[in-house]
Write a protein that holds these residues in place. Structure first.
Motif, PDB file in Angstrom:
ATOM      1  N   THR A  71       7.608 -24.988 -59.474  1.00 14.55           N
ATOM      2  CA  THR A  71       6.323 -25.549 -59.864  1.00 14.55           C
ATOM      3  C   THR A  71       5.503 -24.532 -60.650  1.00 14.55           C
ATOM      4  O   THR A  71       5.788 -23.334 -60.624  1.00 14.55           O
ATOM      5  CB  THR A  71       5.519 -25.964 -58.613  1.00 14.55           C
ATOM      6  OG1 THR A  71       5.231 -24.788 -57.847  1.00 14.55           O
ATOM      7  CG2 THR A  71       6.300 -26.944 -57.757  1.00 14.55           C
ATOM      8  N   ILE A 104       1.548 -27.879 -60.346  1.00 17.27           N
ATOM      9  CA  ILE A 104       2.078 -29.019 -61.091  1.00 17.27           C
ATOM     10  C   ILE A 104       3.587 -29.007 -60.942  1.00 17.27           C
ATOM     11  O   ILE A 104       4.243 -27.981 -61.178  1.00 17.27           O
ATOM     12  CB  ILE A 104       1.692 -28.948 -62.579  1.00 17.27           C
ATOM     13  CG1 ILE A 104       0.170 -28.890 -62.738  1.00 17.27           C
ATOM     14  CG2 ILE A 104       2.260 -30.144 -63.338  1.00 17.27           C
ATOM     15  CD1 ILE A 104      -0.273 -28.646 -64.164  1.00 17.27           C
ATOM     16  N   HIS A 149       6.384 -38.010 -65.508  1.00 13.57           N
ATOM     17  CA  HIS A 149       6.781 -37.720 -64.133  1.00 13.57           C
ATOM     18  C   HIS A 149       6.376 -36.300 -63.716  1.00 13.57           C
ATOM     19  O   HIS A 149       7.200 -35.456 -63.381  1.00 13.57           O
ATOM     20  CB  HIS A 149       8.277 -37.932 -63.971  1.00 13.57           C
ATOM     21  CG  HIS A 149       8.738 -39.302 -64.350  1.00 13.57           C
ATOM     22  ND1 HIS A 149       8.402 -40.418 -63.631  1.00 13.57           N
ATOM     23  CD2 HIS A 149       9.481 -39.715 -65.408  1.00 13.57           C
ATOM     24  CE1 HIS A 149       8.933 -41.495 -64.202  1.00 13.57           C
ATOM     25  NE2 HIS A 149       9.586 -41.094 -65.291  1.00 13.57           N
ATOM     26  N   ASN A 150       5.079 -36.044 -63.742  1.00 12.46           N
ATOM     27  CA  ASN A 150       4.516 -34.773 -63.262  1.00 12.46           C
ATOM     28  C   ASN A 150       3.415 -35.084 -62.258  1.00 12.46           C
ATOM     29  O   ASN A 150       2.639 -36.035 -62.451  1.00 12.46           O
ATOM     30  CB  ASN A 150       3.925 -33.972 -64.428  1.00 12.46           C
ATOM     31  CG  ASN A 150       4.966 -33.615 -65.474  1.00 12.46           C
ATOM     32  OD1 ASN A 150       5.751 -32.708 -65.308  1.00 12.46           O
ATOM     33  ND2 ASN A 150       4.959 -34.377 -66.582  1.00 12.46           N
ATOM     34  N   THR A 151       3.351 -34.287 -61.193  1.00 12.67           N
ATOM     35  CA  THR A 151       2.360 -34.508 -60.151  1.00 12.67           C
ATOM     36  C   THR A 151       1.492 -33.264 -59.996  1.00 12.67           C
ATOM     37  O   THR A 151       2.011 -32.138 -59.953  1.00 12.67           O
ATOM     38  CB  THR A 151       3.036 -34.827 -58.804  1.00 12.67           C
ATOM     39  OG1 THR A 151       3.855 -35.989 -58.953  1.00 12.67           O
ATOM     40  CG2 THR A 151       1.998 -35.090 -57.721  1.00 12.67           C
ATOM     41  N   HIS A 192      -1.336 -31.294 -57.624  1.00 14.48           N
ATOM     42  CA  HIS A 192      -2.046 -31.118 -56.362  1.00 14.48           C
ATOM     43  C   HIS A 192      -3.105 -30.043 -56.584  1.00 14.48           C
ATOM     44  O   HIS A 192      -2.800 -28.969 -57.112  1.00 14.48           O
ATOM     45  CB  HIS A 192      -1.098 -30.665 -55.253  1.00 14.48           C
ATOM     46  CG  HIS A 192      -0.181 -31.733 -54.754  1.00 14.48           C
ATOM     47  ND1 HIS A 192      -0.491 -32.556 -53.696  1.00 14.48           N
ATOM     48  CD2 HIS A 192       1.046 -32.129 -55.196  1.00 14.48           C
ATOM     49  CE1 HIS A 192       0.505 -33.387 -53.482  1.00 14.48           C
ATOM     50  NE2 HIS A 192       1.451 -33.160 -54.395  1.00 14.48           N
ATOM     51  N   LEU A 250      -5.192 -35.238 -55.802  1.00 13.45           N
ATOM     52  CA  LEU A 250      -3.814 -35.571 -56.137  1.00 13.45           C
ATOM     53  C   LEU A 250      -3.808 -36.599 -57.259  1.00 13.45           C
ATOM     54  O   LEU A 250      -4.624 -37.534 -57.265  1.00 13.45           O
ATOM     55  CB  LEU A 250      -3.095 -36.141 -54.905  1.00 13.45           C
ATOM     56  CG  LEU A 250      -1.700 -36.746 -55.117  1.00 13.45           C
ATOM     57  CD1 LEU A 250      -0.709 -35.651 -55.490  1.00 13.45           C
ATOM     58  CD2 LEU A 250      -1.240 -37.484 -53.862  1.00 13.45           C
ATOM     59  N   GLY A 251      -2.861 -36.421 -58.232  1.00 14.87           N
ATOM     60  CA  GLY A 251      -2.753 -37.397 -59.305  1.00 14.87           C
ATOM     61  C   GLY A 251      -1.587 -37.115 -60.222  1.00 14.87           C
ATOM     62  O   GLY A 251      -1.053 -35.989 -60.248  1.00 14.87           O
ATOM     63  N   PRO A 252      -1.138 -38.125 -61.011  1.00 18.37           N
ATOM     64  CA  PRO A 252      -0.043 -37.934 -61.961  1.00 18.37           C
ATOM     65  C   PRO A 252      -0.544 -37.371 -63.290  1.00 18.37           C
ATOM     66  O   PRO A 252      -1.691 -37.599 -63.681  1.00 18.37           O
ATOM     67  CB  PRO A 252       0.491 -39.353 -62.147  1.00 18.37           C
ATOM     68  CG  PRO A 252      -0.726 -40.221 -61.961  1.00 18.37           C
ATOM     69  CD  PRO A 252      -1.586 -39.523 -60.950  1.00 18.37           C
TER      70      PRO A 252
END
Length: 558
Positions: A453, A469, A477-479, A481, A524-526
């Motif tokens: 990450t 990330i 397709h990335n998250t 926090h 949290l989010g994409p």
């Protein structure tokens, strides 16, 4: 004229020494493990950092530091050493979240300084421009140590070889003539002086080498530490051996002189492996004895060649040469066998794999030294063959009489001179070799943890943000926090968490990314990175009705 040639050969070797260490000497002990791991991200600040080296090390006072993310030192006291493991106590930091930098400088078992640094992070990474690493070695100190070692090798050959010949096969006719004795004695005493000068210079330079600084920066405390170390004690022992050997060389009529000199010489030569690579190897008894045999054989062979070229081949008559040359030829052959055997044993221990002879600088120097030695052995082999044919009376195309100045002797003198010139360069390669990290240590370094990450710590006047990330790739397709804390590391409830993405290099203006708030302090989010490049990720976080701040980071998307 012969001294001019000898000095020219020594200067050629010194030039090779100066050309050899074009970069600072490599450390000989390497870091094989750290806790926390190099480059890792841990959940909480550790109370102790440990560093494990490949061999036992010695602390350099004041040269071990740990720096917190905000640049303040957090070393909690003096480090402790247990063999090859160093433990560093860590004091709590006022702002514990972010990247910590560890800097160290120690002295390895073979007397070479090991300086370096690494980092670890608490929670997530942060940036600190004032990070420190181990002090680099001054280039003048590195070159000076290599030259001092080379001078010591030259001095040893000028002392041991001529002394052995004078005590054994030197014609008595020449020993009874003061004028004939003067040259060899000057050579031996010159060798003793060079060995002493080399030992004193090595001790002097070891202080700035270990503790930092230039060639003239040795301090009384630094010299005291050096003299108390194994390196210093070995060099003091070398000076004591010289002080005992020189008077013995001048005493005549002492029946046990040869045996006492042999004992003193062995003890003196033993100080070389006891202050270098051999004592720090995995098999110290084997490598110390192998290095002693290697060094002694070199001194006998090369020193004997010097005495032959400078004196015996010029002054001895035909009858004396017919006795001396076969004896010397057998001694030289034995010395070469010991030289090769000792070298092979050391290579087997110091080189981890055959491939490292090509891929490491240590191995490349060994190959270069071997190639030069092969040239010398080829010339020596031809000379030995000629000696056998002359003594047997089967030399063809030459004068059958073995007289000084005759064709065979002239050829022998030239071949010996060629051996000396090339061997001086071999000695230079040896002086550089002992300053190079053995191949056995290459590849043992502790690996750097590379996380999957992207994480970082960002600070503002009212909060500290740690985010990560995953997996940082092109597409949707990335998250993300994000965790919000006080500067002291306590979670802060957040009212609003906004994120925008921009790619200035492609002209893309900020694009808002939807975020949800979890557990009060966790966002949290994409994320969608439609193009590769240096993306600017901007965070705007509100923690109350009136308290809000914006921070940003640059994320490289491949």
């Amino acid at each position: 004229m012969r001294w001019v040639r000898l000095i020219a050969a020594m200067l050629l070797g010194a030039l090779a020494v100066l050309i050899g260490p074009v970069s600072p000497a490599s450390a000989h002990a390497v870091v094989v493990d750290t806790v926390p791991a190099r480059g890792s991200v841990v959940g909480s600040a550790p109370a102790t950092v440990t560093i494990t080296f490949s061999e036992a090390v010695r602390l350099v006072p004041g040269k071990v530091k740990v720096v917190a993310p905000d640049g303040t030192p957090v070393t909690g006291g003096e480090p402790t050493l247990t063999g090859a493991v160093m433990s560093i106590p860590i004091a709590p930091a006022e702002r514990p979240l972010g990247t910590y930098t560890v800097s160290y400088r120690v002295v390895s078992a073979d007397s070479h300084p090991v300086g370096g640094g690494f980092s670890y992070s608490v929670g997530a990474r942060s940036t600190f421009d004032g990070a420190v690493t181990g002090d680099a070695v001054h280039a003048g100190v590195t070159a000076g140590i290599s030259i001092a070692k080379y001078v010591g090798y030259v001095g040893l050959t000028l002392l041991v070889g001529p002394a052995l010949l004078m005590l054994s096969i030197w014609p008595r006719r020449l020993l009874r003539t003061p004028a004939a004795r003067r040259g060899p004695r000057i050579m031996m005493f010159t060798g003793a002086g060079l060995v002493a000068l080399s030992a004193i210079a090595a001790v002097w330079l070891q202080a700035p080498y270990a503790y930092g600084g230039g060639p003239l920066d040795a301090t009384a405390s630094g010299l005291g530490e050096v003299l108390r170390s194994q390196f210093g004690l070995a060099h003091l022992g070398r000076l004591v051996a010289l002080a005992l050997a020189v008077p013995l060389l001048t005493i005549r009529g002492f029946r046990g002189r040869g045996a006492v000199l042999a004992l003193v010489a062995t003890a003196g030569m033993l100080t070389w492996p006891l202050s270098g690579h051999p004592i720090a190897s995995r098999m110290p008894v084997v490598t110390v004895l192998a290095d002693l045999a290697h060094l002694g054989a070199m001194a006998v062979w090369l020193g004997g060649l010097v005495a032959l070229a400078a004196f015996l081949l010029r002054r001895a008559d035909a009858r004396e040469l017919r006795v001396i040359l076969p004896v010397w030829s057998r001694w030289a052959a034995l010395a070469v066998y010991c030289l090769i055997a000792g070298g092979v044993l050391q290579v087997m221990v110091e080189v981890g794999a055959v491939s490292q002879l090509v891929t490491t600088r240590f191995g490349q120097l060994i190959l270069a030294k071997t190639a030069l030695l092969a040239v010398v052995l080829a010339v020596a082999g031809a000379a030995r063959l000629l000696v056998r044919r002359i003594v047997a009376g089967t030399a063809t195309g030459w004068t059958a009489r073995l007289v000084p100045g005759g064709a065979p002797v002239t050829w022998l003198r030239r071949s010996v001179a060629a051996e000396l010139v090339v061997t001086m360069v071999v000695l230079a390669a040896s002086a550089v070799l002992v300053q190079t990290t053995p191949s056995r240590n290459v590849g043992e370094e502790a690996p750097v943890v590379v996380p999957e990450t992207y994480s970082e710590t960002l600070t503002s006047p009212i909060y500290t943000l740690q985010f990560e990330i995953y997996p940082v790739q092109r597409g949707e397709h990335n998250t993300l926090h994000g965790f919000v804390y006080t500067p002291e590391g306590k979670p802060i409830p957040i009212e609003e968490f906004k994120v925008s993405l921009a790619l200035p290099s492609a002209g893309l203006e900020p694009i808002d990314a939807p975020m949800a708030i979890l557990d009060e302090s966790h966002g949290l989010g994409p994320l969608n990175f439609p193009l590769p490049g240096e993306w600017t990720v901007k965070f705007t976080i509100r923690i109350s009705e009136i308290d809000q701040a914006t921070v940003s980071a640059v994320v490289n998307v491949p």
